[in-house]
Enzyme design. Structure first.
Site: not given
Ligand code: BES
Ligand code: MN
Ligand code: ZN
Length: 502
Positions: A268, A273, A280, A291, A350, A352, A354
């Protein structure tokens, strides 16, 4: 820390330097070559160690300036812990810790040339290589944005050379070379994680990964257009709110037999993010520059495998996007179609990671038919609630792969704890409108995220490592004081070395 660190070896009893380092085990006097050096000082061990409160525990130091009988300006006696017989279960990580602890002592000493005598019977080439790697990993410091005055090394020598005096120089050199390749991979991953997102966007990350071609890795960059043509609607919806386009990098190291199916690693790579429209809170949002820790680990691993010329065919695939807030951002309620054909209702923008991995995993198994896939991702806050920073979460559809990974974790010190998967959890991601939705509610959040990924692995043996608690801001150790940890590189190198080489 000195700016540069050079590690060398010499055959015992050689190596002269202004600072000489020897070891003594718990409750014992220096022995072997270290014992000879101690004898030359003419000092009384019993008296000195008791007055110095030195018992031989790791981290303890007797600092003896101007030792009589030696050329050195200074002699360090360091504790090496329990003697070999008592410490059998400690494994190699204790040796790396010894190297880390040594680096801290050397940096504080202000020395520029150091000779370290390693003459314990249990210190073979592999053990000494761990010490050297620990030294190197503790030396790592991401200070490129500290200008002039702030730099720690002011007043201290800029360059340090550490020479290990060892019994078997050729074998030790070989072991250090291979182990340093892995340490370099870890440090590459740390660099990528520490780098801020304004400097390292998806395009810049991809370019950096592509430089691994210098090591003989075949690197391809897929642009956003390429991914659109492949139908990667899941990954691309995450990038929709950023002016910086998505990239995917496919890295191949072919060090194995031509006919051998590759092992595959998927990361990933969300360079930042913000959460997107499901934004967030402000507190600690700056951490979300990290991230992309999964993608960093995959890149670092590929570096390590190529640099040590591992006898394996390995593929690394990283999905690089930025999750931002914009008029073009994906919305909660939107339905996107992944490359596999699965439709996904986006409940929370959020969740995201996956969405990125869904297409990266499907693409990897579809193109490479790998022996297995392991993905790494800073995927959920929930894994930190479950496991803290002690272990990364391990999810797998294959018990053998899970066991191999668990054991590699124990051996490398990058430890894992297995978490469950199951149809009951899978039910939680059924969607009213599409095939699945991207969140499964408040309970078991790390597990429902893993269930989501499993929908895209198509029966290939697969494991998901949730490194949200270990990839950055992880617990400090003797070999890591960096924010970005590089977690995963040593672990997966160990996995490959133990089971998939030769
Ligand atoms: N990147 C985060 C997870 C994360 C949080 C990693 C903190 C490291 C530190 C991930 O994209 C995320 O936001 N996950 C959400 C999922 C939720 C919306 C279902 C989470 O964990 O809260
Ligand atoms: Mn997120
Ligand atoms: Zn994320």
């Amino acid at each position: 820390m000195p700016k540069s660190l050079t590690v060398k070896t010499a055959k015992l009893p050689a190596a002269k330097a202004p600072l000489l380092v020897i070891y003594a085990a718990e409750g014992e006097a220096p022995a072997g070559a270290a014992g000879d050096i101690w004898a030359a000082t003419g000092l009384d061990w019993k008296r000195l160690s008791s007055i110095g409160h030195f018992t031989g525990k790791p981290g303890q130091l007797l600092d003896i300036p101007a030792p009589a009988g030696l050329d050195a300006d200074r002699l360090f006696v360091l504790g090496s812990g329990k003697p070999a017989a008592a410490a059998e279960s400690a494994g190699l990580t204790a040796w790396a810790d010894r190297g880390g602890s040594l680096m801290a002592k050397l940096a504080a000493s202000g020395a520029d040339k150091v000779a370290v005598i390693i003459d314990e019977p249990e210190a073979g080439a592999a053990e000494i290589a761990e010490i050297a790697a620990g030294l190197r990993l503790r030396h790592y410091d991401f200070d490129k944005y500290k200008t002039g005055k702030g730099k720690e090394e002011n007043g201290k020598p800029a360059d340090m050379t550490v020479t290990f005096s060892v019994k078997d120089k050729p074998a030790t050199d070989k072991a250090i070379y291979a182990r340093m390749a892995v340490a370099e991979g870890t440090m590459l991953a740390r660099d990528l994680v520490n780098e801020p997102a304004n400097i390292l966007g998806p395009v810049e990350f991809a370019e950096r990964a592509a430089t691994l071609s210098e090591l003989g890795i075949k690197a391809e960059i897929l642009t956003d257009k390429d991914m659109a043509n492949l139908g990667m609607g899941s990954l691309l919806c995450v990038a929709a709110g950023s002016p910086r386009p998505a990239r995917m990098v496919v890295m191949q190291w072919n060090g194995g037999k031509k006919s051998d199916a590759p092992v595959a690693f998927v990361g990933k790579g969300v360079v930042f993010d913000s959460g997107g429209i499901s934004i967030k809170p402000a507190a600690s949002m700056e951490d979300m520059k990290g991230d992309m820790g999964g993608a960093a680990a995959v890149t670092g691993l590929m570096h390590a495998l190529a640099a040590r010329k591992a006898k394996v065919n390995a593929v690394g695939v990283i999905g690089l996007v930025e999750n931002m807030v914009d008029g073009l951002s994906v919305r909660p309620g939107d339905i996107v179609t992944a490359m596999s054909g699965t439709t996904i209702e986006v409940i929370n923008t959020d969740a995201e990671g996956r969405l990125v991995l869904a297409d990266a995993l499907w693409y990897t198994q579809d193109r490479f038919k790998p022996k297995f896939m392991v993905n790494l991702a800073t995927l959920t806050g929930a894994i930190m609630v479950a496991l803290g920073k002690e272990n990364a979460g391990l999810f797998s559809n294959n018990d053998e792969l899970a066991a191999h990974l668990f054991n590699a974790g124990q051996a490398s010190g990058e430890t894992l704890w297995r978490m469950p998967l199951g149809p009951g959890y899978d039910k939680l991601i059924e969607s009213r409108f599409a095939d699945i939705k991207n969140t499964g509610g408040r309970l078991g959040g790390a597990i429902t995220a893993a269930q989501f990924l499993q929908r895209f692995v198509n029966n290939v043996p697969w494991a998901h490592l949730d490194i949200a608690g270990t990839g950055f801001a992880s617990k400090e150790s003797e070999i890591n004081r960096s924010w970005g940890s590089g977690f995963g590189v040593a672990l997966l190198n160990q996995l490959v070395a133990d089971h998939y080489e030769g």
